[in-house]
Design a protein around this motif. Structure first.
Motif, PDB file in Angstrom:
ATOM      1  N   MET A   1       0.841  -1.167   0.000  1.00  0.00           N
ATOM      2  CA  MET A   1       0.000   0.000   0.000  1.00  0.00           C
ATOM      3  C   MET A   1       0.895   1.241   0.000  1.00  0.00           C
ATOM      4  O   MET A   1       1.748   1.403   0.859  1.00  0.00           O
ATOM      5  CB  MET A   1      -0.899  -0.006   1.247  1.00  0.00           C
ATOM      6  N   LYS A   2       0.699   2.109  -0.965  1.00  0.00           N
ATOM      7  CA  LYS A   2       1.418   3.372  -1.030  1.00  0.00           C
ATOM      8  C   LYS A   2       0.698   4.387  -0.150  1.00  0.00           C
ATOM      9  O   LYS A   2      -0.509   4.587  -0.275  1.00  0.00           O
ATOM     10  CB  LYS A   2       1.462   3.853  -2.495  1.00  0.00           C
ATOM     11  N   LEU A   3       1.433   5.015   0.752  1.00  0.00           N
ATOM     12  CA  LEU A   3       0.824   5.938   1.708  1.00  0.00           C
ATOM     13  C   LEU A   3       0.697   7.345   1.129  1.00  0.00           C
ATOM     14  O   LEU A   3       1.603   7.839   0.479  1.00  0.00           O
ATOM     15  CB  LEU A   3       1.670   6.002   2.981  1.00  0.00           C
ATOM     16  N   ARG A  44       3.261  -5.612  15.100  1.00  0.00           N
ATOM     17  CA  ARG A  44       2.920  -4.261  15.563  1.00  0.00           C
ATOM     18  C   ARG A  44       2.463  -3.307  14.468  1.00  0.00           C
ATOM     19  O   ARG A  44       1.756  -2.348  14.752  1.00  0.00           O
ATOM     20  CB  ARG A  44       4.120  -3.629  16.260  1.00  0.00           C
ATOM     21  N   GLU A  45       2.936  -3.457  13.266  1.00  0.00           N
ATOM     22  CA  GLU A  45       2.648  -2.622  12.090  1.00  0.00           C
ATOM     23  C   GLU A  45       3.342  -1.263  12.116  1.00  0.00           C
ATOM     24  O   GLU A  45       3.577  -0.696  11.066  1.00  0.00           O
ATOM     25  CB  GLU A  45       1.143  -2.409  11.882  1.00  0.00           C
ATOM     26  N   ILE A  72       8.455  -2.785   3.623  1.00  0.00           N
ATOM     27  CA  ILE A  72       8.374  -1.837   4.730  1.00  0.00           C
ATOM     28  C   ILE A  72       8.510  -0.420   4.179  1.00  0.00           C
ATOM     29  O   ILE A  72       9.346  -0.161   3.326  1.00  0.00           O
ATOM     30  CB  ILE A  72       9.474  -2.122   5.768  1.00  0.00           C
ATOM     31  N   GLN A  73       7.686   0.477   4.712  1.00  0.00           N
ATOM     32  CA  GLN A  73       7.740   1.872   4.282  1.00  0.00           C
ATOM     33  C   GLN A  73       8.261   2.748   5.411  1.00  0.00           C
ATOM     34  O   GLN A  73       7.863   2.583   6.553  1.00  0.00           O
ATOM     35  CB  GLN A  73       6.351   2.352   3.875  1.00  0.00           C
ATOM     36  N   PHE A  85       6.479   1.498   8.843  1.00  0.00           N
ATOM     37  CA  PHE A  85       5.125   0.944   8.787  1.00  0.00           C
ATOM     38  C   PHE A  85       5.081  -0.164   7.755  1.00  0.00           C
ATOM     39  O   PHE A  85       5.703  -0.081   6.691  1.00  0.00           O
ATOM     40  CB  PHE A  85       4.127   2.036   8.382  1.00  0.00           C
ATOM     41  N   LYS A  86       4.325  -1.212   8.092  1.00  0.00           N
ATOM     42  CA  LYS A  86       4.069  -2.303   7.150  1.00  0.00           C
ATOM     43  C   LYS A  86       2.739  -2.937   7.512  1.00  0.00           C
ATOM     44  O   LYS A  86       2.454  -3.161   8.689  1.00  0.00           O
ATOM     45  CB  LYS A  86       5.167  -3.357   7.226  1.00  0.00           C
TER      46      LYS A  86
END
Length: 103
Positions: A1-3, A44-45, A72-73, A85-86
């Protein structure tokens, strides 16, 4: 997912109270370290990573290494701390990512 921008802002607000749980030291970046990081993000994300003073890598190098090796972003870099975040592979642990998708 691109944030998107609003999603990153939400994640930064959520990460404000977190303490770094991973560190990059003089050993540098290894595949084993990335695997452990990926496992922690599945639970945990959203986590913070601290780059210690004795490390030979810069925050930008860590960002490039992490993003090239995994999904991972990097949400934010604050000095020598990265917010990561992932989306969790475990459907039961996707509380934060479901909130992010609604934004």
């Amino acid at each position: 997912m691109k944030l998107r921008g609003k999603q990153k802002r939400f994640l930064r607000a959520q990460a404000n109270h977190l303490q770094p749980i991973f560190a990059v030291g003089k050993e540098g970046l290894t595949q084993n370290w990335v695997d452990q990081l990926d496992g922690a993000l599945d639970r945990r994300e959203l986590i913070k990573v601290n780059i210690l003073q004795n490390s030979d890598v810069t925050p930008k190098e860590v960002q490039h290494f992490i993003e090239s090796q995994t999904e991972i972003q990097v949400v934010q870099i604050i000095g020598r701390v990265l917010v990561l975040f992932k989306v969790s592979a475990n459907k039961d642990a996707r509380e934060l990512s479901s909130r992010v998708k609604k934004i």
